[in-house]
Design an enzyme around this catalytic site. Structure first.
Site, mmCIF file in Angstrom:
data_model
loop_
_atom_site.group_PDB
_atom_site.id
_atom_site.type_symbol
_atom_site.label_atom_id
_atom_site.label_comp_id
_atom_site.label_asym_id
_atom_site.label_seq_id
_atom_site.Cartn_x
_atom_site.Cartn_y
_atom_site.Cartn_z
ATOM 1 N N THR A 39 0.857 -1.182 0.000
ATOM 2 C CA THR A 39 0.000 0.000 0.000
ATOM 3 C C THR A 39 0.892 1.230 0.000
ATOM 4 O O THR A 39 1.917 1.278 0.696
ATOM 5 C CB THR A 39 -0.971 0.006 1.191
ATOM 6 O OG1 THR A 39 -1.725 1.226 1.172
ATOM 7 C CG2 THR A 39 -0.276 -0.154 2.529
ATOM 8 N N GLU A 40 0.533 2.217 -0.834
ATOM 9 C CA GLU A 40 1.457 3.313 -1.117
ATOM 10 C C GLU A 40 1.708 4.258 0.050
ATOM 11 O O GLU A 40 2.599 5.111 -0.025
ATOM 12 C CB GLU A 40 1.017 4.110 -2.358
ATOM 13 C CG GLU A 40 -0.350 4.731 -2.301
ATOM 14 C CD GLU A 40 -1.388 3.886 -3.003
ATOM 15 O OE1 GLU A 40 -2.271 4.478 -3.646
ATOM 16 O OE2 GLU A 40 -1.340 2.645 -2.894
ATOM 17 N N ASN A 41 0.955 4.122 1.148
ATOM 18 C CA ASN A 41 1.278 4.950 2.312
ATOM 19 C C ASN A 41 2.424 4.377 3.136
ATOM 20 O O ASN A 41 2.802 4.958 4.146
ATOM 21 C CB ASN A 41 0.036 5.176 3.188
ATOM 22 C CG ASN A 41 -0.617 3.886 3.642
ATOM 23 O OD1 ASN A 41 -0.785 2.958 2.866
ATOM 24 N ND2 ASN A 41 -0.999 3.821 4.899
#
Length: 212
Positions: A39-41
């Site tokens: 997940t890009e966070n």
């Protein structure tokens, strides 16, 4: 749709999941496979959603939904996360869509009000840097308009980037000849899908069986 898409993710793949129904793909890893969800966070090794009451407010995905982590998961800076994406280290991304064109163009963000959802988010980076793009979407809008179109009327997220589409009616591949139907949902006919698809539709089920 999420369960069906999960079946097409190979063992050992690194996968990013978009907001909405795509997030649910993580719930359906087939037995015997290891899939590493990103997940890009800033998380590699995202697990399933936690049981109610077991949520950790500091452990979320890019859609701000509570998640769990698998053994060996790692956390890192937001910039490092996007370096993984832009460096083509993610194998598959599963995204939602407002429209997909017959040549695989993707439109999945709105140009409405400033607080409109969906916003652009990281989708443009994902479609440019991830090797394979899957889309999960309803086949038609609430007004009955097809989301599978000859050409997109919404602003594009990326050109010719979508490989496969999972809708509530069918599983389709994007090909030079148009949308190729691989499977139909239970109780759905080819004619029913054709009537609800703006772009050219090809029945690829027989070829799929012969090649199996």
């Amino acid at each position: 749709m999420a369960r069906r898409a999960a079946l097409d993710i190979p063992d050992g793949a690194y996968v990013n999941l978009g907001i909405g129904i795509p997030e649910k793909v993580a719930q359906y890893v087939p037995e015997g496979r290891e899939v590493i969800y990103h997940t890009e966070n800033g998380l590699l090794g995202m697990g399933i959603a936690p049981e109610p009451g077991q949520e950790d407010p500091e452990l979320i995905n890019a859609g701000k939904k509570a998640v769990t982590v698998i053994p060996g998961a790692s956390f890192f800076h937001h910039a490092d996360s996007f370096a993984m994406i832009r460096g083509q280290h993610i194998d598959i991304c599963v995204l939602g869509a407002m429209q997909v064109s017959a040549c695989g163009d993707l439109a999945n963000w709105s140009t409405g009000a400033a607080d409109a959802i969906p916003a652009v988010g990281g989708a443009m980076d994902l479609v440019a840097g991830v090797k394979t793009i899957f889309v999960i979407t309803q086949h038609c809008t609430k007004n009955g308009d097809s989301k599978l179109v000859e050409s997109c009327s919404y602003p594009l997220t990326g050109q010719a980037v979508v490989s496969r589409i999972y809708t509530d009616l069918a599983v389709l591949d994007v090909t030079p000849e148009g949308f190729r139907v691989l499977e139909l949902a239970p109780g759905i006919s080819m004619e029913y899908v054709r009537d609800r698809t703006e772009g050219n539709l090809i029945d690829g089920r027989l070829a799929n069986v012969v090649g199996a």
